[in-house]
Design an enzyme around this catalytic site. Structure first.
Site, PDB file in Angstrom:
ATOM      1  N   GLU A 144       0.840  -1.205   0.000  1.00  0.00           N
ATOM      2  CA  GLU A 144       0.000   0.000   0.000  1.00  0.00           C
ATOM      3  C   GLU A 144       0.873   1.253   0.000  1.00  0.00           C
ATOM      4  OE1 GLU A 144      -1.387   1.932   3.299  1.00  0.00           O
ATOM      5  OE2 GLU A 144      -0.888   0.390   4.767  1.00  0.00           O
TER       6      GLU A 144
ATOM      7  N   LYS B 114      -2.976  -1.560  16.065  1.00  0.00           N
ATOM      8  CA  LYS B 114      -2.453  -0.693  17.128  1.00  0.00           C
ATOM      9  C   LYS B 114      -3.480  -0.445  18.204  1.00  0.00           C
ATOM     10  CE  LYS B 114      -1.051   2.304  14.223  1.00  0.00           C
ATOM     11  NZ  LYS B 114      -1.058   1.302  13.202  1.00  0.00           N
TER      12      LYS B 114
HETATM   13  N1  PSU Z   1      -1.730   2.077  10.435  1.00  0.00           N
HETATM   14  C1  PSU Z   1      -0.394   2.322  10.352  1.00  0.00           C
HETATM   15  N2  PSU Z   1       0.096   2.994   9.303  1.00  0.00           N
HETATM   16  C2  PSU Z   1      -0.717   3.427   8.303  1.00  0.00           C
HETATM   17  C3  PSU Z   1      -2.128   3.153   8.383  1.00  0.00           C
HETATM   18  C4  PSU Z   1      -2.579   2.463   9.461  1.00  0.00           C
HETATM   19  O1  PSU Z   1       0.354   1.965  11.237  1.00  0.00           O
HETATM   20  O2  PSU Z   1      -0.225   4.055   7.361  1.00  0.00           O
HETATM   21  C5  PSU Z   1      -3.013   3.564   7.251  1.00  0.00           C
HETATM   22  C6  PSU Z   1      -3.307   2.336   6.361  1.00  0.00           C
HETATM   23  O3  PSU Z   1      -3.263   2.753   5.010  1.00  0.00           O
HETATM   24  C7  PSU Z   1      -4.717   1.968   6.748  1.00  0.00           C
HETATM   25  C8  PSU Z   1      -5.296   3.319   7.041  1.00  0.00           C
HETATM   26  O4  PSU Z   1      -5.420   1.287   5.746  1.00  0.00           O
HETATM   27  O5  PSU Z   1      -4.270   4.013   7.722  1.00  0.00           O
HETATM   28  C9  PSU Z   1      -6.555   3.263   7.862  1.00  0.00           C
HETATM   29  O6  PSU Z   1      -7.124   4.540   7.905  1.00  0.00           O
HETATM   30  P1  PSU Z   1      -8.640   4.727   8.348  1.00  0.00           P
HETATM   31  O7  PSU Z   1      -8.674   4.351   9.799  1.00  0.00           O
HETATM   32  O8  PSU Z   1      -8.920   6.190   8.124  1.00  0.00           O
HETATM   33  O9  PSU Z   1      -9.468   3.844   7.475  1.00  0.00           O
END
Ligand code: PSU
Ligand code: MN
Length: 312
Positions: A28, A162
């Protein structure tokens, strides 16, 4: 032979591998644009691609550039993603808009899964998944990553979830959506920076050198062979000597969450804010752990893509 969707642009390297049904690992790009500071983000992206090549698979970093969904990026394109100010965070909701406006977008786990599926790629490596946010019982903030895991046939290797998120509720939603969550070399579900979380992985396989990749490939074949559509979450704990133990981490996370609430940050900005704030609070230690766990996931991803391609 797999024929990728006509709206995608595949790099030559990725196209050749996909057409030959060889081992390909999707990566990603929100982790690059919004997950880590520049220039560590670009260095990490290039290093991870190299780890995957060295392990005998083809890396395919996914992003939208000038409105074109790209599968496989050049070094220069990785740098644009990591440094250009106009790269937005693109989940499934945002994909049509950035494509229609010919804009740049870094894809989240959800939108990367979707594009990987259109390209015929079944193995995807990331750092951490989105999930159910703390307080979601009133905010309704649940990442579209979970929705996508419920319907798109891609296996996602991560280091768990996390504890900025509600881990227990995230695992409950994954169960509801029919998503297998499989721990690798450990029975405990990891929490990204830490090997432990206080929750068990509902399923587990041995580690990378003890048959884990082959067992995971068998799970994927069994699931999709029975037309049980959707993803598989593969939870790969960060190596012991590089983790930040969960009790230590919780203090930093609580501080970051309190700052986030005080500043009134909401929606798609929450995760990037918290990640950046945790790097500041830990004085860069969390960044080193973040990079270490992505490396570790890349090694497993390459081994899994190879095992899956062999049995296909
Ligand atoms: N957790 C991380 N690093 C990241 C993300 C999550 O440690 O870069 C990013 C990933 O791309 C994940 C997104 O899919 O955040 C989730 O965001 P949201 O909660 O807005 O869907
Ligand atoms: Mn959200």
């Amino acid at each position: 032979m797999t024929t990728p969707h006509s709206m995608l642009s595949l790099s030559d390297e990725v196209r050749a591998a996909v057409e030959a049904s060889g081992p390909v690992v999707a990566l990603e790009s929100t982790i690059i644009s919004h997950g880590m500071p520049y220039p560590d983000n670009v260095a990490m992206a290039r290093e991870v691609e190299q780890i995957i090549r060295d392990a005998g698979a083809t890396p395919a970093t996914i992003a939208v550039l000038d409105g074109v969904p790209r599968i496989g990026l050049s070094d220069d394109q990785l740098k644009v993603l990591g440094s250009h100010p106009d790269v937005s965070k693109v989940s499934v909701r945002d994909l049509p808009y950035v494509v229609a406006r010919s804009a740049h977008g870094a894809t989240t786990v959800a939108s990367t899964m979707r594009l990987a599926d259109l390209a015929g790629i079944r193995v995807f490596v990331t750092g951490g998944l989105g999930g159910v946010h703390q307080g979601a019982e009133s905010s309704m903030d649940v990442s579209a990553d979970l929705t996508e895991l419920g319907r798109t046939d891609v296996a996602v290797i991560c280091a768990g979830v996390k504890s900025i998120l509600d881990i227990g509720r995230t695992l409950e939603v994954l169960e509801t959506l029919g998503v297998p969550v499989v721990g690798v070399g450990s029975e405990e579900f990891p929490s990204f920076f830490s090997r432990g979380s206080g929750f068990r992985s509902p399923m587990s396989v041995p580690g990378i050198d003890d048959g884990g990749p082959e067992e995971l490939a068998a799970v994927m074949r069994a699931k999709w062979g029975m037309r049980l559509h959707g993803g598989v979450v593969i939870a790969n704990p960060v190596p012991e000597d590089e983790e930040i133990p969960a009790d230590e981490m919780q203090v930093f996370i609580d501080r970051a969450l309190a700052d986030c609430a005080r500043l009134g940050i909401t929606g798609k900005d929450i995760t990037p804010y918290l990640l950046g704030r945790i790097v500041e609070i830990t004085d860069g230690r969390s960044l080193a752990t973040n990079i270490a766990l992505v490396r570790n996931n890349a090694r497993l991803g390459a081994a899994l893509a190879r095992a899956y391609a062999q049995g296909g």
